[in-house]
Design an enzyme around this catalytic site. Structure first.
Site, PDB file in Angstrom:
ATOM      1  CB  SER A 135      -0.877  -0.046   1.258  1.00 19.01           C
ATOM      2  OG  SER A 135      -1.606   1.148   1.380  1.00 19.01           O
ATOM      3  CE  LYS A 161      -5.052   0.094   0.696  1.00 17.22           C
ATOM      4  NZ  LYS A 161      -5.833  -0.708   1.659  1.00 17.22           N
ATOM      5  CE  LYS A 163      -4.232   3.908   2.631  1.00 19.86           C
ATOM      6  NZ  LYS A 163      -5.380   3.274   3.289  1.00 19.86           N
ATOM      7  CG  ASP A 188      -8.222   2.512   1.050  1.00 12.86           C
ATOM      8  OD1 ASP A 188      -9.387   2.942   1.133  1.00 12.86           O
ATOM      9  OD2 ASP A 188      -7.589   2.055   2.024  1.00 12.86           O
ATOM     10  CD  GLU A 213      -9.402  -0.815   1.171  1.00 12.67           C
ATOM     11  OE1 GLU A 213      -8.411  -0.927   0.425  1.00 12.67           O
ATOM     12  OE2 GLU A 213      -9.334  -0.970   2.396  1.00 12.67           O
ATOM     13  CG  ASP A 238     -10.927  -0.768   5.524  1.00 15.18           C
ATOM     14  OD1 ASP A 238     -11.186  -1.178   6.667  1.00 15.18           O
ATOM     15  OD2 ASP A 238      -9.811  -0.254   5.247  1.00 15.18           O
ATOM     16  CE  LYS A 262      -7.500  -2.390   7.141  1.00 18.64           C
ATOM     17  NZ  LYS A 262      -7.712  -0.940   7.048  1.00 18.64           N
ATOM     18  N   GLY A 290      -4.318  -4.243   6.495  1.00 15.72           N
ATOM     19  CA  GLY A 290      -3.277  -4.044   7.507  1.00 15.72           C
ATOM     20  C   GLY A 290      -3.415  -2.679   8.147  1.00 15.72           C
TER      21      GLY A 290
HETATM   22 MG    MG Z   1      -8.734   0.764   3.628  1.00 12.20          MG
END
Ligand code: MG
Length: 368
Positions: A135, A161, A163, A188, A213, A238, A262, A290
């Site tokens: 990420s 991934k 952000k 995400d 996400e 999430d 998670k 994570g």
């Molecule tokens: Mg997330």
């Protein structure tokens, strides 16, 4: 099994570099390690909290308070015959899932060790390696982002991934796709959009993303269902999924096609496995997210991700993605095939470097 002693360590670990999701930059990790003793065995857990309430409402300070004043007294007076019982014991405390998880993980580790089994075996894991993704937080310099991606892909990570947030989305993804047309890629948003921005989110459909996400509200399930009908890219939830019931509602309303599991967000490993099982019944893939865990939380995550329906690469990177030195003696490393090996030893299967752990402590408390 009686829990004889619980120790809480509030520690601060420096990150190799600041991590930047849409809700603010993190310079270091300030969280809680749980050490638990019972019948001559030691179990470890991690409360992967943050010092700020921007991902969930909990903070390291609220977790400390809830653990010391409410959860640990409950544990010390009971006789455990199955770690799954903790869900109902802790149920009178509403929410506070991160606070619950650190203690619950330590009980699971203790339990697995007393039975001579690995955590993966205890939870029903079927793999000996889990696919690892990486990420990348928001980086203002696009060239820097592409360079980081190149480095991670060379190391072997199986998916990337990034952000995103409004204004840092379509152009960034377009640029990434220009250089990496086929790399498994996802984004995400950490709840940074509203339903008014559906046109912007729809533009992301052109880039063959595995998923987007949590685009909308952190506690929303309903509007995500409306959004999913208007975009082709699969939505993954999430933040909104904090219990197995929320997962069921999201699946019944078709608010998402993928769930990020998670343990820390859903109140522990038992609840995480329940969400895994529910999704498996309904043929919805899950993956293990994570929260920049140390080797202790990471070991629990890897064991969880070895279950069969964790069929997409998780955010379980090697320890060195976040930390120069981990608090376990066997840090997690990336295999050449982009996987992380599931520890085979009993319990979490890694040993805690206690002198190093002690050197990071900012607050410590013991309960008998
Ligand atoms: Mg997330």
């Amino acid at each position: 099994m009686k829990i004889e002693r619980v120790e809480l360590y509030n520690i601060k670990m420096p990150l190799v570099e600041p991590f930047h999701p849409s809700h603010g930059k993190m310079e270091d990790r300030d969280f809680i390690i749980v050490k638990m003793m019972g019948e001559g065995v030691v179990g470890w857990g991690e409360t992967a909290s943050q010092s700020t309430p921007y991902y969930v409402y909990e903070t390291t300070k609220t977790c400390w308070h809830i653990q010391c004043d409410f959860l640990i007294p409950l544990l010390l007076e009971k006789d455990i015959s199955d770690p799954k019982e903790l869900v109902s014991w802790f149920a009178p405390v509403r929410g506070h899932n991160m606070a619950k998880t650190g203690l619950e993980q330590a009980v699971w580790d203790l339990w697995a060790k007393s039975k001579g089994q690995s955590m993966a075996e205890m939870l029903g894991g079927t793999r000996d390696r889990v696919d690892s993704g990486v990420s990348i937080g928001i980086l203002d310099d696009l060239e820097h982002l592409l360079k980081r991606m190149t480095g991670y892909l060379k190391e072997g990570y199986r998916r990337v991934k990034i952000k995103i947030k409004p204004g840092y989305d379509v152009e960034v993804v377009k640029e990434i796709r220009r250089f990496f047309p086929k790399v498994p890629l996802m984004v995400d948003a950490n709840s940074s959009y509203t339903l008014n921005e559906v046109d912007r989110l729809r533009l992301l459909d052109d880039f063959n993303l595995i998923m987007i996400e949590q685009p909308l509200g952190y506690d929303d399930i309903w509007e995500h269902a409306k959004l999913q009908k208007q975009i082709k890219t699969a939505i993954c939830l999430d933040e909104s999924i904090t219990t197995p019931e929320h997962a069921r509602w999201a699946l019944e309303w078709e608010s998402c096609r993928i769930i990020n599991v998670k343990a820390a967000r859903v109140g522990g490993l038992t609840q995480a496995v329940r969400i895994h099982d529910l999704c498996q019944e309904r043929r919805i893939p899950v993956w293990c997210g994570g929260l920049l865990e140390s080797g202790i939380g990471r070991a629990h995550n890897v064991a969880l991700a070895s279950l069969p329906n964790f069929s997409l690469p998780g955010d379980i990177s090697a320890s060195n993605r976040y930390f120069q030195r981990d608090i376990v003696i066997q840090p997690f490393e990336l295999n050449a095939d982009g996987t992380i090996s599931v520890p085979r030893g009993i319990g979490i299967g890694v040993d805690v470097d206690e002198p190093f752990l002690n050197s990071l402590v900012i607050r410590h408390e013991t309960f008998h």
